[in-house]
Scaffold this motif. Structure first.
Motif, PDB file in Angstrom:
ATOM      1  N   PRO A 197      14.409   0.154 -19.947  1.00 31.34           N
ATOM      2  CA  PRO A 197      14.445  -0.910 -20.632  1.00 31.34           C
ATOM      3  C   PRO A 197      16.018  -1.193 -21.374  1.00 31.34           C
ATOM      4  CG  PRO A 197      12.981   0.548 -21.828  1.00 31.34           C
ATOM      5  CD  PRO A 197      13.311   1.207 -20.221  1.00 31.34           C
TER       6      PRO A 197
ATOM      7  N   ALA B  52       5.882  -9.039 -12.507  1.00 28.70           N
ATOM      8  CA  ALA B  52       7.319  -9.424 -13.034  1.00 28.70           C
ATOM      9  C   ALA B  52       8.138  -8.407 -12.634  1.00 28.70           C
ATOM     10  CB  ALA B  52       7.322  -9.750 -14.661  1.00 28.70           C
TER      11      ALA B  52
ATOM     12  N   VAL C 137      11.072  -5.409 -12.527  1.00 29.19           N
ATOM     13  CA  VAL C 137      11.025  -4.553 -13.707  1.00 29.19           C
ATOM     14  C   VAL C 137      12.336  -3.440 -13.575  1.00 29.19           C
ATOM     15  CG1 VAL C 137       9.773  -2.354 -14.282  1.00 29.19           C
ATOM     16  CG2 VAL C 137       8.397  -4.123 -13.448  1.00 29.19           C
TER      17      VAL C 137
ATOM     18  N   THR D  14       9.814 -13.539 -15.571  1.00 29.02           N
ATOM     19  CA  THR D  14      10.900 -12.804 -15.977  1.00 29.02           C
ATOM     20  C   THR D  14      10.808 -11.540 -16.876  1.00 29.02           C
ATOM     21  OG1 THR D  14      10.890 -14.077 -18.052  1.00 29.02           O
ATOM     22  CG2 THR D  14      11.987 -15.100 -16.005  1.00 29.02           C
ATOM     23  N   THR D  15      11.721 -10.734 -17.042  1.00 27.99           N
ATOM     24  CA  THR D  15      11.722  -9.809 -17.883  1.00 27.99           C
ATOM     25  C   THR D  15      13.113  -9.480 -18.412  1.00 27.99           C
ATOM     26  OG1 THR D  15      10.810  -7.447 -18.081  1.00 27.99           O
ATOM     27  CG2 THR D  15      12.144  -8.060 -16.090  1.00 27.99           C
ATOM     28  N   THR D  16      13.351  -8.932 -19.518  1.00 29.63           N
ATOM     29  CA  THR D  16      14.779  -8.588 -20.073  1.00 29.63           C
ATOM     30  C   THR D  16      14.816  -7.195 -20.100  1.00 29.63           C
ATOM     31  OG1 THR D  16      13.954  -8.858 -22.212  1.00 29.63           O
ATOM     32  CG2 THR D  16      14.628 -11.027 -21.339  1.00 29.63           C
TER      33      THR D  16
END
Length: 915
Positions: free
Chosen positions: A617, A611, A613, A699-701
């Motif tokens: 974050p 996914a 990165v 996906t990533t958030t």
């Protein structure tokens, strides 16, 4: 059928009570059925393996009690009452995945039945007696072992019996064992062999009967296939449940007669498992080639005139590239061959040998011409011409004596290859001394020579021999020259054989020195990638080839030392390494051994297994307020280690209400509207990064916080005084140092932009002589000195309220009106004072002059000067005139100074008072 709340009463021995509890409902149901169906039971009935006698079974339903039935029970020490409320069939069921660890919660009876609970068998499940929760036990469930014949996903069912409720109701419920993808496909055989004719049409199809099997069910057991290593010659086609091999290119057995491929079967589980089998296609021959004579077939031969019957004259050789019956060649003489040749010579139709039919006694020489035909099945014959010279019979016979120098065995010399020119034997011509001019010569083009030394001939090699070129030589030595009287012929069939002994002088040879193979990452460990092949022109041990990898090669790969099959022992990860370059060595078994090297390049193809990165974050950005739309807030770094479309990421803002958008072309976050820190000082939003992977995008958030930085866009606002016409009365007795009033102001900006200072617009000398002083921080106005009589009157202070904003501060002004008067009446101005200075003076208050405003003291001074000029006017008249003028001046101020300060005075955040 039993109605609910039915009861069965019977007596049973205490010693058999545990056995009764262990019995399942599967044994209880037939007993109940017999009780319902039979009006009376036999005298002796065996219930659950216990002899029953002399007891009553009473079946009741509601208010109506049925006729009791008598059953015989052996021991009547204990009365057991079983209250059967319902037998659960299809109402309650539990689904459990196979192979679960012990202690996993899989269901509960607590929602359906009251406590307590007891599970009768706890092989695979155990039950909490208080809550009714069902957990996996120590013995794992293997669906394939428990239900080997079940092919549906929900068909593997184990029935469980439990006692529930305070009255001990017996229930039965099914446990459905769900399949997981824990079994890879498997082929019954390790190889699949198929024979295909070389003239098969392109597009032809062949059923592959040996298909893979998978013990799993549903999607876990569904298989898909693909070929590896077919080179585009073969492909797969699927029809219903069958797998067909399709020919996609023309075949030619003479070019390639064997195709070795890998048939790979992959299941459709979430984590697919695979297996492969060698698919070997052998191309069978058809008669698509005809015989032909090659350059090795002789075109001439010589025989002596006294040769004996069956003497081999020559041998014709034709070849056919086909194999088996299609390559059978039949030799025959053309009908045009002369009768003389047919009478003397015989042609073997299978071997091509030409032999004498009879003994020769020729006193004269002659030539015979043979036209030999070579025929194959359904082929036109090929032909060649052989001229046979028959020499006249010699009156004196010469003989050749051989003395061997080199090692020989049964008149055959053995010579290692690659030796420099070496002497092999000494030849001597013996016979009638009257024959002169005779000499020995070697017939044909062979790497041997004869040299005359002292009347004898030394036979030697003329160059090093090569076993791989030719392993055996037959040296034909003939006599040349003759006497004037009669012909001379050599001895019949004098030949010398030389065997060449192989040495390990050839390294293994790879058919190709550079191999390339592509394989998808996350492959099944042990998968065969490709097969290398090398040959060695040497023989025996010298030509036996084994394979190995370089000692520094990755431990992930392994090669079969005999077959050359290269395998991957572990799953490959493209993100760790995308390309592997391996050095493969082929080594023979000679002493010393020789080896050669080939390069194998393994390119790992990408799968969408990573996914995107974000580098962090939680991303934090700062941006000033009042920037125009589409201003860049900051760059967004996101990475996806996959390649191609799997690694191409797109960003978007998840929150639709925030004034931000992602510019994917530049990977930046931009504004979509004006930002006002005083309205919103920070924004929280989420970014979604999605790749373009197939078949499922990953996906990533990331959380993003945008702080809106303050810009000095708000000038200070004066709260008090509320108007430029406000006025404060001050007693002349006020002591010096008294705070007479205070200016309240606020600034909606933050930080330095909101820090406020106060100053009076007046030049330096006037400020020093002023009776009022303003504290620059607090806004307090204090009396700097004791009031005098001349200070009585109106004082107007022009106050500049300024922030400390950068790069240029903002300011506002306000009038502070102070009336020094004995009277304490309320003071009010009719109009605001008039500013007589410039804006530059306001911006630099320390240099600003005091405004030129009328005061009562100045009016008095003016009339004093007038009184001096008008000496004739009496002092009384002067005082009356001054008093009238002061009243009129005060009334004028009350009427004309009502204009308010045009500064909004709403107090929002804080008031800088200095207190």
């Amino acid at each position: 059928m039993f109605a609910q709340n039915q009861h069965i009463f019977y007596r049973k021995s205490r010693t058999n009570t545990p056995a009764l509890c262990r019995r399942g409902i599967s044994e209880l149901c037939p007993q109940l059925c017999r009780l319902r169906s039979l009006p009376r039971c036999s005298a002796t009935t065996r219930c659950w393996g216990t002899q029953v006698s002399e007891s009553k079974v009473i079946i009741s339903s509601g208010c109506k009690v049925a006729t009791p039935y008598r059953l015989s029970i052996s021991e009547s020490d204990l009365l057991v009452i079983i209250h059967i409320t319902q037998i659960t069939c299809g109402v309650l069921q539990v689904s459990v995945q196979e192979e679960l660890e012990p202690g996993i919660l899989v269901g509960s009876l607590g929602k359906h039945f009251p406590p307590p609970y007891q599970l009768l068998t706890e092989d695979f499940l155990w039950m909490d007696t208080n809550t009714g929760n069902l957990f996996t036990a120590g013995l794992r469930m293997d669906r394939e072992k428990l239900c080997p014949e079940v092919t549906t996903a929900d068909g593997c069912i184990i029935l469980q019996n439990a006692i529930v409720g305070p009255s001990g109701d017996l229930i039965q419920f099914p446990v459905i064992i769900e399949d997981i993808n824990d079994n890879p496909p498997h082929f019954e055989n390790s190889e699949i062999h198929l024979e295909v004719s070389e003239d098969i049409a392109v597009g032809a199809e062949f059923f592959l009967d040996d298909q893979a099997q998978d013990s799993d069910v549903g999607r876990n057991g569904q298989l898909r296939y693909h070929l590896r290593g077919s080179g585009g010659v073969f492909t797969l086609k699927f029809r219903d449940a069958s797998v067909l091999l399709v020919v996609r290119a023309a075949l030619d057995r003479e070019t390639l007669d064997l195709y070795q491929m890998q048939l790979v079967a992959i299941d459709c589980g979430v984590n697919p498992l695979s297996a492969s089998v060698a698919l070997i296609v052998r191309v069978t021959d058809v008669n698509d080639n005809c015989p032909s004579f090659g350059p090795d077939s002789p075109h001439s031969a010589t025989i002596p005139g006294d040769a004996l019957k069956n003497t081999v004259v020559t041998k014709v050789v034709a070849t056919d590239p086909d194999s088996g019956p299609n390559a059978v060649i039949v030799y025959s003489l053309s009908p045009k061959v002369s009768e003389r040749a047919r009478m003397l010579l015989n042609l073997n139709s299978h071997t091509g040998y030409v032999r004498l039919k009879e003994d020769l006694q020729n006193d004269i020489s002659e030539e015979l011409v043979l036209k030999v035909l070579a025929s194959g099945p359904r082929c036109p014959p090929a032909d060649t011409h052989v001229t046979i010279s028959v020499l006249a019979k010699a009156t004196q016979e010469l003989t050749i004596k051989i003395g061997f120098i080199a090692e020989q065995l049964n008149q055959t010399m053995v010579l290692p290859e690659n030796q420099p020119p070496t002497a092999l034997a000494v030849l001597e011509l013996e016979g009638d001394s009257s024959i002169k001019g005779s000499s020995l010569a070697i017939e044909g083009d062979v790497p041997f020579s004869l040299s005359l030394q002292s009347g004898k001939y030394l036979l030697s090699t003329s160059k090093p021999l090569d076993y791989e070129m030719k392993s055996e030589y037959c040296i034909s030595v003939v006599v040349q020259g003759s006497s004037p009287e009669r012909p001379v012929i050599p001895p019949s069939g004098r030949e010398i054989r030389v065997m060449v002994e192989d040495v390990n002088d050839n390294a293994p040879y790879f058919l190709q020195t550079h191999y390339q193979q592509e394989v998808e990452e996350n492959n099944q460990p042990g998968i065969t990638l490709l097969q290398v092949s090398a040959s060695d022109a040497d023989s025996g041990h010298n030509g036996r080839v084994t394979y190995r990898l370089h000692r520094y090669a990755s431990a992930i790969f392994s090669i079969d030392s005999v077959t050359g099959q290269l395998s991957a022992l572990a799953s490959l990860d493209r993100e760790q390494q995308a390309t592997y370059t391996l050095a493969v060595f082929a080594q023979d078994s000679g002493s010393p051994s020789l080896e050669s090297q080939a390069t194998v390049v393994i390119r790992v193809l990408d799968q969408n297994d990573n996914a995107p990165v974000f580098l962090s974050p939680h991303l934090i950005f700062f941006i000033p307020e009042n920037v125009p739309p589409l201003t860049q807030v900051g760059r967004i770094e996101v990475r996806d280690p996959d390649e191609g479309e799997n690694g191409n990421t797109e960003l978007r803002v998840v929150n639709s209400s925030v004034p931000f958008v992602v510019d994917n072309s530049q990977r930046t976050l931009r504004t979509t509207a004006d930002l006002d820190r005083e309205t919103e000082d920070r924004y929280e939003l989420y970014l979604l990064a999605s790749d373009n992977g197939h078949a499922v995008a990953l996906t990533t958030t990331a959380r993003v916080t945008v702080f809106v930085e303050d810009v000095n866009d708000n000038q200070p606002k004066v709260i008090l005084p509320s108007s430029n016409t406000s006025c404060l009365t001050l007693s002349p007795d006020t002591l010096a140092g008294t705070t007479v009033t205070k200016i309240y102001a606020v600034d909606e900006d933050s930080g330095l932009n909101s820090e406020i200072t106060f100053s009076v617009a007046a030049p330096g000398p006037l400020q020093l002589n002023s009776i009022f002083q303003v504290d620059s921080r607090s806004g307090n106005i204090t009396l700097s000195q004791q009031l005098l009589q001349e200070d009585v009157g109106m004082h107007h202070l022009f106050i500049v309220v300024r922030d400390n904003g950068k790069p240029a501060p903002l300011y506002t002004t306000v009038w502070v009106n102070l009336l020094v008067n004995e009277s304490t009446e309320h003071c009010y101005l009719e109009r605001a004072p008039t500013w007589a200075g410039t804006s530059e003076l306001v911006q630099r208050p320390s240099e600003s002059p005091i405004c030129q405003v009328e005061t009562t003291g100045s009016v008095q001074a003016f009339y004093i000067h007038v009184g001096i000029g008008l000496v004739v006017v009496s002092v009384v008249l002067l005082l009356i005139t001054v008093g009238l003028f002061c009243r009129r001046s005060i009334r004028k101020h009350k009427k004309g100074c009502r204009k308010e300060n045009e500064i909004p005075l709403s107090l929002k955040d804080k008031c800088y008072s200095g207190e």
